[in-house]
Write an enzyme that holds these catalytic residues in place. Structure first.
Site, short mmCIF file in Angstrom:
data_model
loop_
_atom_site.label_atom_id
_atom_site.label_comp_id
_atom_site.label_asym_id
_atom_site.label_seq_id
_atom_site.Cartn_x
_atom_site.Cartn_y
_atom_site.Cartn_z
N ASP A 312 0.83 -1.19 0.00
CA ASP A 312 0.00 0.00 0.00
C ASP A 312 0.88 1.26 0.00
OD1 ASP A 312 -2.68 1.12 0.18
OD2 ASP A 312 -2.14 1.76 2.20
N GLU A 359 1.04 -0.63 -5.25
CA GLU A 359 -0.14 0.27 -5.23
C GLU A 359 0.36 1.66 -5.62
OE1 GLU A 359 -2.11 3.28 -4.52
OE2 GLU A 359 -1.70 2.86 -2.40
N ASP A 412 -11.35 0.69 -1.18
CA ASP A 412 -11.53 2.12 -0.92
C ASP A 412 -12.51 2.78 -1.89
OD1 ASP A 412 -9.90 2.42 1.31
OD2 ASP A 412 -8.10 2.80 0.14
#
Length: 519
Positions: A312, A359, A412
């Site tokens: 992430d 990401e 998300d």
């Protein structure tokens, strides 16, 4: 027959440079979102049933969210430990089978009554009571396998178990609010609290032992069925964590272990004041001097739990946004240099070549793009980000390269259906034209058809891996959204209902998977 199979095999392989990449697909579904009779998804029979359905649907991957124990706000990206597992995921049925608790006992706890929603308040009030009862009946101290697990994981487990026990003794307060002697880890204080809380410390070790046993069993089952597990590692750790308390030298803290700067994102078109995450920032100069030892242990632990890891906020390794601690917003932050390729070069030397998803969403500078390219790791494409009528987008499928992972949406994002219904007219028109959605409009089942056209687009793309959240396969709307960034109170709660992932749905998914060479 044999010739036809060979053609399908060839169709499922794309050439990227000199390298052959197998086309694959999978489903994104957090462990917590699985159905179960115990208020939250866990490593129960339903998890094994989900793996079986993935196999029937011709899928290769199951992507989950971070597995760590969640803090206030219930986010898996704000965990009490980057190494520990969430005790909520321990399957009570296993404890019943071991004779440590009874089915009648389990029925006496209130885990919530809504099968599509996690009630974290009730989970907190009941789950630890159930686990404590199992611990007290387990005679775990007589189990040599338990003590072997403790020894093998002493580099993080001792600190984590003590941290949680001390935290409980201070009414759940973060370590920055503890008495100075234990806050600063003075040896006498560590020894005193360790003796005083010895049973509580052992209880937390017991939780981690059962978590690791059950997760390994489930992962091994998935791997035997041909399903790889994609895990997720947040770049940062929480301030309220054993990681920060036990390793203050790794972070930008002052002499009193108070952060001098914290993490976040600068203001942009989505947020006028930016995002103030509040995570402590790393002292990358110190990490480099140690050969990134702590990070290598962290990643090594990840690859014991997952087959592939999504990192992430990958751009934080190139440059990270630093906000002075105490600022009310992210407006006064500055960009600082991260470790860059040196980090990943060290990782490849220490751990070998590992499967990673970078990401790399959002605004990317040339140096971030160069870092992703140099590592060779696939970046991410999100189809929902493609339809901005004001400009051409890298997220439109005709702009993809094979070395990427494409999603209809992520945890998300809103579901495809919820997102589509909230589009402005210009963006919806572009979306309709690009995906040829006009034929869906007059159908009674138009909502389901719209979601499937998005799925079709990612499956048909050249991306070597296509991932679809389970909610999109189920054609669910905005109520099934998992997380809305920069909000609290209504996130991480959605659960799939038992029986929703039917054989008929698995067959439909398999047909599309085979059609686009991902079987």
């Amino acid at each position: 027959m044999h010739e036809n199979r060979n053609k399908k095999t060839e169709a499922a392989i794309c050439r990227f440079g000199m390298e052959l990449i197998m086309r694959k697909s999978g489903i994104l579904l957090p462990i917590a979102s699985l159905p179960s009779p115990y208020g939250i998804g866990c490593f129960s029979r339903e998890a094994y049933d989900f793996v079986d359905r993935l196999k029937e649907a011709g899928q290769s991957c199951w992507q989950i969210l971070p597995l760590g124990p969640t803090s206030y706000g219930d986010s898996p990206y704000q965990s009490f430990s980057t190494f520990a597992g969430n005790p909520y995921f321990i399957d009570p049925e296993d404890l019943i089978q071991r004779g440590w608790i009874s089915r009648v006992q389990c029925a006496g706890y209130d885990f919530g009554s809504d099968e599509t929603n996690i009630d974290y308040g009730k989970m907190y009030e009941s789950r630890f009571l159930l686990l404590k009862s199992a611990y007290e009946n387990s005679r775990i101290r007589e189990d040599e396998e338990f003590w072997r697990f403790v020894r093998e994981n002493d580099f993080w487990l001792e600190d984590y178990a003590l941290y949680m026990a001390v935290k409980d003794s201070f009414g759940g307060a973060s370590w920055v609010l503890w008495h100075e002697d234990i806050k600063l880890r003075k040896p006498e204080a560590l020894a005193t609290y360790g003796r005083r809380l010895e049973d509580e410390v052992c209880f937390y070790k017991f939780q981690q032992y059962m978590f690791r046993l059950q997760w390994k069993k489930l992962k091994d089952y998935a791997n035997r069925r041909g399903i790889s597990i994609i895990g997720d590692i947040p770049i940062y750790v929480a301030l309220d964590s054993s990681d920060a308390w036990a390793n203050p030298e790794l972070f930008q803290f002052d002499e009193n272990c108070i952060p001098t700067a914290v993490a976040g994102c600068p203001p942009d078109s989505f947020s006028a004041t930016g995002q103030l995450w509040g995570n402590p920032l790393y002292r990358w100069d110190y990490h480099k001097k140690t050969g990134y030892h702590w990070w290598m242990k962290r990643l090594e632990s990840c690859y014991l739990q997952y087959d592939m890891v999504r990192i992430d906020h990958f751009r934080g390794f190139d440059a990270y946004y630093s906000i002075p601690n105490g600022e009310p917003t992210a407006q006064k932050g500055v960009w600082e240099e991260g470790p860059g390729y040196d980090f990943f070069e060290t990782m490849k030397k220490e751990l070998g070549e590992k499967e990673i998803i970078a990401e790399d969403l959002g605004f990317l500078t040339p140096s971030v793009k160069e870092l992703v390219k140099r590592t060779g790791y696939p970046g991410m494409k999100v189809l929902q980000f493609a339809f901005d009528s004001r400009e051409e987008s890298d997220y439109l499928p005709h702009n993809y390269t094979p070395n990427c992972v494409v999603y209809t949406g992520t945890h998300d994002n809103d579901t495809v259906l919820g997102w589509y219904k909230a589009l402005n007219d210009a963006d919806r028109k572009l979306c309709d034209e690009y995906l040829n959605l006009f034929h869906c409009k007059d159908r009674k089942d138009s909502d389901g058809l719209i979601a499937w056209e998005f799925i079709r687009a990612v499956m048909a793309s050249v991306a070597f891996l296509a991932m679809v959240p389970m909610q999109d396969y189920l054609g669910l709307g905005a109520l099934a959204r998992i997380n809305t960034p920069s909000t609290i109170g209504n996130n991480w709660k959605w659960r799939m209902k038992k029986g929703d992932f039917t054989k008929e749905l698995a067959e439909k998914i398999r047909g599309l998977t085979e059609l686009y060479g991902r079987l």
